[in-house]
Design a protein around this motif. Structure first.
Motif, PDB file in Angstrom:
ATOM      1  N   VAL A 160       0.825  -1.214   0.000  1.00  0.00           N
ATOM      2  CA  VAL A 160       0.000   0.000   0.000  1.00  0.00           C
ATOM      3  C   VAL A 160       0.854   1.257   0.000  1.00  0.00           C
ATOM      4  CG1 VAL A 160      -2.042  -1.026   1.053  1.00  0.00           C
ATOM      5  CG2 VAL A 160      -0.272  -0.081   2.531  1.00  0.00           C
ATOM      6  N   LYS A 161       2.130   1.133   0.361  1.00  0.00           N
ATOM      7  CA  LYS A 161       2.990   2.318   0.368  1.00  0.00           C
ATOM      8  C   LYS A 161       4.454   1.874   0.298  1.00  0.00           C
ATOM      9  CE  LYS A 161       1.201   5.764   0.883  1.00  0.00           C
ATOM     10  NZ  LYS A 161       0.954   6.837   1.840  1.00  0.00           N
ATOM     11  N   VAL A 162       5.223   2.523  -0.575  1.00  0.00           N
ATOM     12  CA  VAL A 162       6.670   2.334  -0.648  1.00  0.00           C
ATOM     13  C   VAL A 162       7.294   3.709  -0.497  1.00  0.00           C
ATOM     14  CG1 VAL A 162       8.630   1.529  -2.008  1.00  0.00           C
ATOM     15  CG2 VAL A 162       6.428   0.336  -2.181  1.00  0.00           C
ATOM     16  N   ILE A 163       8.188   3.875   0.485  1.00  0.00           N
ATOM     17  CA  ILE A 163       8.749   5.199   0.746  1.00  0.00           C
ATOM     18  C   ILE A 163      10.267   5.137   0.789  1.00  0.00           C
ATOM     19  CG2 ILE A 163       6.683   5.964   1.975  1.00  0.00           C
ATOM     20  CD1 ILE A 163       9.694   5.551   4.096  1.00  0.00           C
ATOM     21  N   GLN A 164      10.882   6.274   0.476  1.00  0.00           N
ATOM     22  CA  GLN A 164      12.316   6.467   0.634  1.00  0.00           C
ATOM     23  C   GLN A 164      12.515   7.328   1.872  1.00  0.00           C
ATOM     24  OE1 GLN A 164      14.500   4.922  -1.398  1.00  0.00           O
ATOM     25  NE2 GLN A 164      12.797   4.085  -2.600  1.00  0.00           N
ATOM     26  N   PRO A 182       1.327   7.486   6.217  1.00  0.00           N
ATOM     27  CA  PRO A 182      -0.107   7.202   6.105  1.00  0.00           C
ATOM     28  C   PRO A 182      -0.342   5.978   5.229  1.00  0.00           C
ATOM     29  CG  PRO A 182       0.473   9.018   4.665  1.00  0.00           C
ATOM     30  CD  PRO A 182       1.722   8.664   5.429  1.00  0.00           C
ATOM     31  N   LEU A 183      -1.330   5.155   5.586  1.00  0.00           N
ATOM     32  CA  LEU A 183      -1.638   3.999   4.757  1.00  0.00           C
ATOM     33  C   LEU A 183      -2.458   4.398   3.538  1.00  0.00           C
ATOM     34  CD1 LEU A 183      -0.510   2.522   7.214  1.00  0.00           C
ATOM     35  CD2 LEU A 183      -2.246   0.776   6.866  1.00  0.00           C
ATOM     36  N   GLY A 184      -3.249   5.466   3.663  1.00  0.00           N
ATOM     37  CA  GLY A 184      -3.978   6.013   2.536  1.00  0.00           C
ATOM     38  C   GLY A 184      -3.227   7.179   1.936  1.00  0.00           C
ATOM     39  N   ALA A 185      -3.957   8.034   1.222  1.00  0.00           N
ATOM     40  CA  ALA A 185      -3.313   9.184   0.599  1.00  0.00           C
ATOM     41  C   ALA A 185      -2.795  10.168   1.639  1.00  0.00           C
ATOM     42  CB  ALA A 185      -4.296   9.879  -0.343  1.00  0.00           C
ATOM     43  N   THR A 186      -3.542  10.322   2.740  1.00  0.00           N
ATOM     44  CA  THR A 186      -3.153  11.214   3.830  1.00  0.00           C
ATOM     45  C   THR A 186      -3.513  10.543   5.151  1.00  0.00           C
ATOM     46  OG1 THR A 186      -5.249  12.397   4.135  1.00  0.00           O
ATOM     47  CG2 THR A 186      -3.815  13.166   2.352  1.00  0.00           C
TER      48      THR A 186
END
Length: 209
Positions: A136-140, A151-155
């Motif tokens: 659901v989310k990949v972040i650097q 956040p698991l959603g958009a915000t």
């Protein structure tokens, strides 16, 4: 609606931050992620006090160094940390007894002290069980020191219902092998009623004691 579709249903506008949290939002980064820097002590303290439902889940680590297990990950002391001891990805899995609504996951990292042990790429996954997980989310993470609020959603005003949430550290800075995470917290939308089975759950992990 199928079980899989329901699992990924995003519920909007459920998170109403209190006044202190609104005053200490931190820096908004890509993907709606926020950095609450370690230098902002009031904001760090506000994050430690923010509602956390991690205690109603059962935690599993892919590996850990002796003495650096879940208890170090779940306390509020930035001077301690979970240290993995194995091949990447390094994984934290949290399973709930019922489908649980989550708005964000926060992790405390410290590039200044940990350098090559600091996570670089982090993936958040959800699913109905451990063999049914999807991204659901990949972040650097960057060279962060402080709380990364993901956040698991958009915000953070959105939320997702799931039985299982998983954090995977896919890579570290400077091609480091093992990782350090100093705190990890799971945040519900505000005014969510906690399940009644909190006292029935226990931590479990290889070599956490």
């Amino acid at each position: 609606m199928s079980e899989t579709e329901e699992e990924e249903e995003v519920v909007g506008n459920n998170l109403n931050l209190n006044e202190n949290e609104n005053d200490t939002d931190g820096t908004v980064l890509a993907g709606g992620m926020r950095l609450v820097p370690s230098t902002d002590e009031p904001a760090i303290n506000a994050m430690k006090k923010r509602r956390d439902i991690g205690d109603i889940g059962a935690w599993t680590l892919s590996s850990c160094k002796a003495g650096c297990g879940i208890d170090k990950l779940r306390n509020t002391d930035a001077g301690t940390y979970w240290q993995s001891e194995g091949e990447q990805p390094h994984i934290v899995t949290v399973e709930f007894m019922k489908k649980t609504e989550i708005s964000a996951i926060s992790v405390y990292v410290d590039f200044e002290q940990d350098e090559s042990y600091t996570p670089q790429q982090i993936t958040i996954k959800i699913g109905n069980h451990g063999h049914d997980m999807r991204d659901v989310k990949v972040i650097q993470a960057g060279e962060a020191t402080g709380f990364l609020v993901i956040p698991l959603g958009a915000t953070e005003k959105d939320s997702i219902k799931t039985f299982v949430v998983r954090l995977e550290v896919n890579s570290n800075h400077q091609n480091g092998r093992d990782t350090h995470i100093r705190m990890m917290r799971i945040h519900p939308p505000e005014k969510t009623t906690l399940p009644r089975h909190m006292d029935e759950l226990e931590y479990y992990s290889p070599s956490i004691r």
